[in-house]
Design a protein around this motif. Structure first.
Motif, PDB file in Angstrom:
ATOM      1  N   UNK A 177       0.827  -1.204   0.000  1.00  0.00           N
ATOM      2  CA  UNK A 177       0.000   0.000   0.000  1.00  0.00           C
ATOM      3  C   UNK A 177       0.864   1.258   0.000  1.00  0.00           C
ATOM      4  N   UNK A 178       1.958   1.256   0.765  1.00  0.00           N
ATOM      5  CA  UNK A 178       2.846   2.419   0.819  1.00  0.00           C
ATOM      6  C   UNK A 178       3.464   2.697  -0.542  1.00  0.00           C
ATOM      7  N   UNK A 179       3.856   1.641  -1.247  1.00  0.00           N
ATOM      8  CA  UNK A 179       4.429   1.823  -2.581  1.00  0.00           C
ATOM      9  C   UNK A 179       3.388   2.401  -3.539  1.00  0.00           C
ATOM     10  N   UNK A 180       2.169   1.897  -3.434  1.00  0.00           N
ATOM     11  CA  UNK A 180       1.110   2.390  -4.309  1.00  0.00           C
ATOM     12  C   UNK A 180       0.803   3.852  -3.991  1.00  0.00           C
ATOM     13  N   UNK A 181       0.729   4.174  -2.703  1.00  0.00           N
ATOM     14  CA  UNK A 181       0.458   5.551  -2.293  1.00  0.00           C
ATOM     15  C   UNK A 181       1.534   6.494  -2.820  1.00  0.00           C
ATOM     16  N   UNK A 182       2.780   6.065  -2.758  1.00  0.00           N
ATOM     17  CA  UNK A 182       3.874   6.894  -3.258  1.00  0.00           C
ATOM     18  C   UNK A 182       3.737   7.140  -4.759  1.00  0.00           C
ATOM     19  N   UNK A 183       3.272   6.130  -5.476  1.00  0.00           N
ATOM     20  CA  UNK A 183       3.116   6.282  -6.925  1.00  0.00           C
ATOM     21  C   UNK A 183       1.981   7.245  -7.275  1.00  0.00           C
ATOM     22  N   UNK A 184       1.021   7.408  -6.358  1.00  0.00           N
ATOM     23  CA  UNK A 184      -0.116   8.312  -6.573  1.00  0.00           C
ATOM     24  C   UNK A 184       0.235   9.757  -6.252  1.00  0.00           C
ATOM     25  N   UNK A 185       1.243   9.951  -5.422  1.00  0.00           N
ATOM     26  CA  UNK A 185       1.644  11.300  -5.042  1.00  0.00           C
ATOM     27  C   UNK A 185       0.537  12.046  -4.329  1.00  0.00           C
ATOM     28  N   UNK A 186       0.298  13.288  -4.734  1.00  0.00           N
ATOM     29  CA  UNK A 186      -0.675  14.134  -4.041  1.00  0.00           C
ATOM     30  C   UNK A 186      -2.116  13.688  -4.276  1.00  0.00           C
ATOM     31  N   UNK A 187      -2.339  12.782  -5.227  1.00  0.00           N
ATOM     32  CA  UNK A 187      -3.692  12.306  -5.502  1.00  0.00           C
ATOM     33  C   UNK A 187      -4.136  11.221  -4.534  1.00  0.00           C
ATOM     34  N   UNK A 188      -3.205  10.702  -3.738  1.00  0.00           N
ATOM     35  CA  UNK A 188      -3.537   9.635  -2.791  1.00  0.00           C
ATOM     36  C   UNK A 188      -4.403  10.168  -1.654  1.00  0.00           C
ATOM     37  N   UNK A 189      -5.476   9.458  -1.357  1.00  0.00           N
ATOM     38  CA  UNK A 189      -6.352   9.805  -0.240  1.00  0.00           C
ATOM     39  C   UNK A 189      -6.430   8.608   0.697  1.00  0.00           C
ATOM     40  N   UNK A 190      -5.834   8.722   1.891  1.00  0.00           N
ATOM     41  CA  UNK A 190      -5.826   7.576   2.806  1.00  0.00           C
ATOM     42  C   UNK A 190      -7.210   7.284   3.370  1.00  0.00           C
ATOM     43  N   UNK A 191      -7.552   6.010   3.379  1.00  0.00           N
ATOM     44  CA  UNK A 191      -8.765   5.518   4.013  1.00  0.00           C
ATOM     45  C   UNK A 191      -8.434   4.193   4.684  1.00  0.00           C
ATOM     46  N   UNK A 192      -9.454   3.489   5.125  1.00  0.00           N
ATOM     47  CA  UNK A 192      -9.232   2.205   5.772  1.00  0.00           C
ATOM     48  C   UNK A 192      -9.146   1.088   4.735  1.00  0.00           C
ATOM     49  N   UNK A 193      -8.273   1.252   3.750  1.00  0.00           N
ATOM     50  CA  UNK A 193      -8.115   0.236   2.728  1.00  0.00           C
ATOM     51  C   UNK A 193      -7.618  -1.064   3.373  1.00  0.00           C
ATOM     52  N   UNK A 194      -8.063  -2.172   2.809  1.00  0.00           N
ATOM     53  CA  UNK A 194      -7.665  -3.466   3.357  1.00  0.00           C
ATOM     54  C   UNK A 194      -6.156  -3.680   3.215  1.00  0.00           C
ATOM     55  N   UNK A 195      -5.538  -4.101   4.297  1.00  0.00           N
ATOM     56  CA  UNK A 195      -4.166  -4.598   4.318  1.00  0.00           C
ATOM     57  C   UNK A 195      -4.314  -6.102   4.523  1.00  0.00           C
TER      58      UNK A 195
END
Length: 209
Positions: free
Chosen positions: A159-177
């Protein structure tokens, strides 16, 4: 984060364009049709089965089960989303409510299948576990299945890698880990099978004894 990040009003505004959003092969709906296909495959729906769709929205997933000959019910907290679902589904019983709230007697029954698409990521891990336990204990028939398709990642690192690839467009929620959540569910006595469908989504299957 609060337990639920979005208000019904925000989904109300999204209602008219929601179906179009699911057709865009980008986060959070990357692989959307494949997720719904996988839900159907895992549910192994048969004509006459009673199926409840939690967070049914505009009825895209619900429709698939109706077309498979199932008796379907749906619950969603957005009135405008349900209005679109009613046009799509006809006389299917649809309840305007938060899925975690108390349900009226005609919904508070046992189902052969309980399914959900892109809803549980609004709930914390404890919220997910509490709702799934309630569904298993009170709403699922013996031999039944709960199948949940949602935004999900193999691990916190993924998830952290994916969030980094999204940059400022990433919006954190309770996504499944998946790694952490499957372990937490097991600790709560709930067995689940997980399969990744896209780089940001997957399907969780729970089977009743």
């Amino acid at each position: 984060m609060s337990e639920l990040q979005f208000t019904p009003e925000e989904f109300d505004v999204w209602a008219e364009s929601y179906d179009d959003s699911t057709r865009i092969d980008a986060f959070p709906f990357t692989g959307y049709d494949r997720v719904l296909d996988t839900i159907m495959a895992e549910a192994q729906a048969q004509p006459g089965m009673k199926v409840l769709d939690l967070g049914c929205g505009t009825g895209l997933l619900t429709q698939r089960f109706a077309e498979a000959g199932c008796e379907v019910w749906g619950i969603d907290f957005s009135g405008p989303m349900l209005e679109i679902a009613r046009k799509r589904l006809g006389a299917v019983p649809l309840l305007h409510a938060d899925v975690r709230a108390e349900w009226p007697a005609d919904f508070e029954q046992r189902y052969d299948r309980i399914v959900s698409g892109y809803t549980f990521h609004h709930f914390s891990q404890q919220g997910k576990i509490a709702l799934i336990r309630k569904l298993i204990e009170s709403n699922l028939r013996p031999g039944g299945r709960i199948v949940i398709g949602d935004v999900a990642f193999d691990s916190a690192a993924a998830q952290a890698r994916f969030a980094a690839s999204m940059g400022s467009e990433w919006e954190p929620e309770y996504y499944w880990d998946a790694a952490e959540d499957v372990t937490a569910l097991a600790s709560a006595g709930i067995k689940v099978a997980w399969q990744r469908v896209s780089d940001c989504a997957g399907v969780f299957t729970f089977r009743a004894d």
